[in-house]
Every structure is written in structure tokens, then in C-alpha cells.
Write a protein that holds these residues in place. Structure first.
Motif, PDB file in Angstrom:
ATOM      1  N   ASN A  58       6.701  -3.833  26.995  1.00 25.88           N
ATOM      2  CA  ASN A  58       5.791  -3.761  28.013  1.00 25.88           C
ATOM      3  C   ASN A  58       4.311  -3.495  27.437  1.00 25.88           C
ATOM      4  O   ASN A  58       3.546  -3.279  28.453  1.00 25.88           O
ATOM      5  CB  ASN A  58       6.182  -2.762  28.997  1.00 25.88           C
ATOM      6  N   LEU A  59       3.851  -3.531  26.441  1.00 27.43           N
ATOM      7  CA  LEU A  59       2.462  -3.350  25.847  1.00 27.43           C
ATOM      8  C   LEU A  59       2.347  -4.643  25.384  1.00 27.43           C
ATOM      9  O   LEU A  59       2.792  -5.490  24.957  1.00 27.43           O
ATOM     10  CB  LEU A  59       2.528  -2.222  24.866  1.00 27.43           C
ATOM     11  N   PRO A  60       0.760  -4.848  25.038  1.00 26.63           N
ATOM     12  CA  PRO A  60       0.231  -6.321  24.495  1.00 26.63           C
ATOM     13  C   PRO A  60       0.239  -6.000  22.966  1.00 26.63           C
ATOM     14  O   PRO A  60      -0.747  -6.067  22.243  1.00 26.63           O
ATOM     15  CB  PRO A  60      -1.105  -6.519  25.008  1.00 26.63           C
ATOM     16  N   VAL A  61       1.654  -6.084  22.402  1.00 21.25           N
ATOM     17  CA  VAL A  61       1.647  -6.062  21.105  1.00 21.25           C
ATOM     18  C   VAL A  61       2.795  -6.958  20.493  1.00 21.25           C
ATOM     19  O   VAL A  61       3.454  -7.481  21.375  1.00 21.25           O
ATOM     20  CB  VAL A  61       2.263  -4.558  20.625  1.00 21.25           C
ATOM     21  N   THR A  62       2.783  -7.362  19.410  1.00 19.94           N
ATOM     22  CA  THR A  62       3.780  -8.298  18.866  1.00 19.94           C
ATOM     23  C   THR A  62       4.698  -7.348  18.138  1.00 19.94           C
ATOM     24  O   THR A  62       4.406  -6.630  17.280  1.00 19.94           O
ATOM     25  CB  THR A  62       3.054  -9.276  17.930  1.00 19.94           C
ATOM     26  N   PHE A  63       5.935  -7.349  18.065  1.00 20.54           N
ATOM     27  CA  PHE A  63       6.982  -6.585  17.564  1.00 20.54           C
ATOM     28  C   PHE A  63       8.014  -7.366  16.885  1.00 20.54           C
ATOM     29  O   PHE A  63       8.487  -8.750  17.071  1.00 20.54           O
ATOM     30  CB  PHE A  63       7.885  -6.086  18.683  1.00 20.54           C
ATOM     31  N   LEU A  64       8.107  -7.088  15.435  1.00 21.00           N
ATOM     32  CA  LEU A  64       8.982  -7.913  14.655  1.00 21.00           C
ATOM     33  C   LEU A  64       9.929  -6.816  13.757  1.00 21.00           C
ATOM     34  O   LEU A  64       9.611  -5.631  13.253  1.00 21.00           O
ATOM     35  CB  LEU A  64       8.249  -8.471  13.319  1.00 21.00           C
ATOM     36  N   ALA A  65      11.465  -7.255  13.945  1.00 21.85           N
ATOM     37  CA  ALA A  65      12.324  -6.644  13.200  1.00 21.85           C
ATOM     38  C   ALA A  65      13.302  -7.726  12.690  1.00 21.85           C
ATOM     39  O   ALA A  65      14.099  -7.735  13.443  1.00 21.85           O
ATOM     40  CB  ALA A  65      12.844  -5.302  13.848  1.00 21.85           C
ATOM     41  N   LEU A  66      13.127  -8.226  11.565  1.00 21.65           N
ATOM     42  CA  LEU A  66      14.258  -9.361  11.276  1.00 21.65           C
ATOM     43  C   LEU A  66      15.292  -8.692  10.262  1.00 21.65           C
ATOM     44  O   LEU A  66      14.978  -8.158   9.385  1.00 21.65           O
ATOM     45  CB  LEU A  66      13.250 -10.398  10.531  1.00 21.65           C
ATOM     46  N   ASP A  67      16.677  -9.165  10.630  1.00 24.49           N
ATOM     47  CA  ASP A  67      17.672  -8.856   9.772  1.00 24.49           C
ATOM     48  C   ASP A  67      17.245  -9.386   8.330  1.00 24.49           C
ATOM     49  O   ASP A  67      16.946 -10.527   8.001  1.00 24.49           O
ATOM     50  CB  ASP A  67      19.027  -9.451  10.424  1.00 24.49           C
ATOM     51  N   GLY A  68      17.716  -8.457   7.341  1.00 23.49           N
ATOM     52  CA  GLY A  68      17.572  -8.982   5.697  1.00 23.49           C
ATOM     53  C   GLY A  68      16.493  -8.987   5.313  1.00 23.49           C
ATOM     54  O   GLY A  68      16.186  -9.504   3.975  1.00 23.49           O
ATOM     55  N   ILE A  69      15.458  -8.336   5.881  1.00 16.84           N
ATOM     56  CA  ILE A  69      14.036  -8.009   5.357  1.00 16.84           C
ATOM     57  C   ILE A  69      13.676  -6.796   5.672  1.00 16.84           C
ATOM     58  O   ILE A  69      13.684  -6.479   6.937  1.00 16.84           O
ATOM     59  CB  ILE A  69      13.302  -9.161   5.683  1.00 16.84           C
ATOM     60  N   GLU A  70      12.823  -6.040   4.607  1.00 22.37           N
ATOM     61  CA  GLU A  70      12.155  -4.825   4.877  1.00 22.37           C
ATOM     62  C   GLU A  70      10.719  -5.028   5.624  1.00 22.37           C
ATOM     63  O   GLU A  70      10.095  -6.076   5.176  1.00 22.37           O
ATOM     64  CB  GLU A  70      12.116  -4.039   3.479  1.00 22.37           C
TER      65      GLU A  70
END
Length: 350
Positions: free
Chosen positions: A134-146
Motif C-alpha cells: 500500500n506504499l508507492p514502492v516496487t517490491f521484488l522477491a523471486l524464487d530461486g534468487i537471492e
């Protein structure tokens, strides 16, 4: 002049001096690095006695850096599930020291077990993601990568099309990315690392930080260094590390063979060639050794419009978690921290 008029004037002044391109100054946060630091060090409880320091500490920490440096875009990156698998394939004990090691600090009252704190960490992390949505941010958390590899990919992918990229982390691995457009902010040291700062502190050019770190290792990731060769000895044996030209492992081993009669330390380098090669693979995040489909997913997320500030939903979460004793003036915090980024987010949706 009342406080609302004053706030309006401040925001107008900020907008008049802000860049118009949403990707002009991208600020990329090492999410897990920030969350673990805040979770362990922030003594914050809500009215029910639940520890909420991971959430409030993270939001305050990110918010302060955003206000201080006024980026045009905020990106928050976390490790994906199974992210360490590739490096564990290179070195089986990679990050083995991190299992069940997180422990709360500086609390006046707690007798919780490691298991309780791990459960609290999992819950707070899950809840934090809801706040970030709910904030103006881009969020990334992709499986298989640090996160390190994702951040490195973003930094190198975007640096030619923006004026500046700031990585926010206490992890020294990111110093290898530093150049004329990429810098690293350490929130603990309160220090910005550009090329000059890296050179002054380590005597090593960012282009050769991977080589330097291959010797020193990284205790936080359970990566052993080369015993008997400290930082001063490294620079004495390999002055080439201070140059902007990257000094390769092949060049290191060739030099050591040529000078082995002059110093036992060169023989030690040759004796530890496998360790150095392994560490170089583990610590080099510039290699961008990630699957093509993962790289495509990163680009896809980064190219999407940035989500807008959703005050109503953020405040609903805030009141559900009873955080008002810790974050005492939520409307003002939202305005001063996120309105400018929300304006940039609006530009991405046109």
C-alpha cells in the motif's frame, strides 16, 4: 501559517526541485538486511504486548532514508525461496551459520525462545509485505534468487538510463557495484560509499572488491577467507587492486608463480587457489548468473507502473496492529515520506 499550509508549501518546494523522470534516482533497499537489523534491535510492542519492532523499525528506517535522499523511485528487494541453493551448490556450508541465529536485543522484558522469535519474525515479515503493498514502492522477491543478485541486476540494467542508483544495505558485497552512477548507503555507518569512499576505506577500487573480498571472506555468509593474509598484506602483495582496471584470478595466479621466490605469501596464494576461485564465484554479484526467465520476470516487474499510496488500507492495517503508541503521527509520516514518491508513481501510470 498553520501546520497544514506549512506542509503544503514544503511539498510544493520539494516538487519544484525534484526530477521529473521516475527513474532519475532509483533507491534499492536490501529488504532482508534491513528487516533483520530492525527486528533484532527495535524494542517496540503494541498495546497487546506483541513485538512489532520488525514492522515499525523497517518502516521508520526506510522512511528516513527516503526523506533524507528524496529518490524518484523506491525498490525493495527480498530473497526468494530457495535463493541460496545455487551458491550452496558451490559451497555446501554457505550461510550455514544463519540457521536459527536471530535473537532479539535490548529488550527490558522477554523470555521468549528462539522458536517464538522465529515465529514472530515470520508473522511480522508477512504483515510487512501487506504494508508495502500500500506504499508507492516496487517490491521484488523471486524464487530461486537471492536479493544481492536481483539488486545487482537492477543496478546494472538501469544505470545507463538514470542519473543515480543508491543501494541501501550494510552488506559489503554491494561495494563491487559502485561506479560513477551507483552508490551504496550504509544506514549503520550513516555513510555513502562512492568510488572515492571505497578507495579511502579499503585502499581498493570497487572494480577489484570481489578479489579483495575473496581473500577476506565473509563471516556473515560463513565464507572462510585465506588464513595468514590480512587486508594490509593483500594490498602489499597486489597493489593492482587499487587500479580501476579489474585484476583477474588468472593474472593473480600468474603473478604469484612469477614472484613465489620473493615471498611465502605468494606460495600461500597458490596453495589457496581453490578457495579463492570458490569465493570469487560466491561473492561476485556482477556475474549476473541468473536464469533468463528470472531476468525476464525482474524486468517485467520493474517495467510495471508503480503502485500508488493507499492511505485507507495502510491505516486499516496500522489500527489492526495497534501501532499508534509507536508511530504517533501517522498522517504526517505518510505525507512527509511518501507523497513525493506517490507523485512519481502517478507518472508511471499515464
Amino acid at each position: 501559517m498553520n501546520k497544514y499550509q506549512k506542509l503544503y508549501n514544503e511539498l510544493q518546494q520539494e516538487r519544484s526541485t525534484s526530477p521529473s523522470n521516475p527513474n532519475d534516482h532509483i533507491m534499492v533497499f536490501d529488504g532482508l538486511n534491513t528487516f533483520i537489523r530492525c527486528f533484532g534491535a527495535t524494542p517496540a510492542y503494541n498495546e497487546d504486548g506483541d513485538h512489532i519492532g520488525g514492522i515499525t523499525g523497517f518502516l521508520y528506517s526506510v522512511g528516513k532514508v527516503v526523506r533524507d535522499f528524496k529518490p524518484s523511485r523506491c525498490v525493495i528487494v527480498f530473497d526468494g525461496r530457495g535463493g541460496s541453493a545455487r551458491r550452496r551448490g558451490i559451497y555446501k556450508d554457505y550461510k550455514a551459520n544463519r540457521v536459527n541465529k536471530t535473537k532479539l536485543r535490548r529488550f527490558d522484558h522477554h523470555d521468549s525462545s528462539i522458536e517464538d522469535e522465529q515465529e514472530s519474525m515470520r508473522y511480522q515479515f508477512s504483515r510487512l509485505v501487506s504494508y508495502l503493498d500500500n506504499l508507492p514502492v516496487t517490491f521484488l522477491a523471486l524464487d530461486g534468487i537471492e536479493a544481492d543478485d536481483t539488486i545487482a541486476y537492477i543496478a546494472q540494467m538501469y544505470k545507463e538510463s538514470c542519473n543515480k542508483i543508491t543501494v541501501v544495505s550494510t552488506d559489503r558485497d554491494f561495494y563491487q557495484l559502485v561506479d560513477d552512477r551507483i552508490q551504496v548507503w550504509s544506514p549503520i555507518k550513516k555513510k555513502m560509499y562512492d568510488t572515492e569512499a571505497v578507495m579511502q576505506e579499503f585502499g581498493v577500487h570497487p572494480a577489484n572488491m570481489v578479489m579483495y573480498r575473496s581473500f577476506t571472506g565473509d563471516k556473515s555468509d560463513n565464507i572462510p577467507g585465506v588464513k595468514g593474509i590480512g587486508s594490509k598484506t593483500i594490498l602489499k602483495l597486489i597493489p593492482e587492486l587499487s587500479a580501476a582496471t579489474e585484476f583477474s584470478l588468472d593474472e593473480l595466479f600468474d603473478k604469484s608463480k612469477q614472484l613465489v621466490a620473493e615471498s611465502k605469501s605468494y606460495q600461500k596464494i597458490l596453495d589457496n587457489s581453490l578457495v579463492l576461485q570458490q569465493n570469487y564465484q560466491l561473492m561476485n554479484i556482477k556475474l549476473l548468473d541468473i536464469p533468463a526467465n528470472t531476468a525476464s520476470k525482474i524486468r517485467g516487474i520493474m517495467d510495471q507502473p508503480v503502485s500508488r499510496l493507499n492511505r485507507t488500507e495502510f491505516q486499516r492495517l496500522f489500527y489492526e496492529d495497534k501501532m499508534w503508541a509507536i508511530m504517533k503521527n501517522l498522517p504526517e509520516w505518510l505525507n512527509k515520506t511518501w507523497l513525493s514518491l506517490d507523485a512519481f508513481a502517478r507518472e508511471t501510470q499515464k
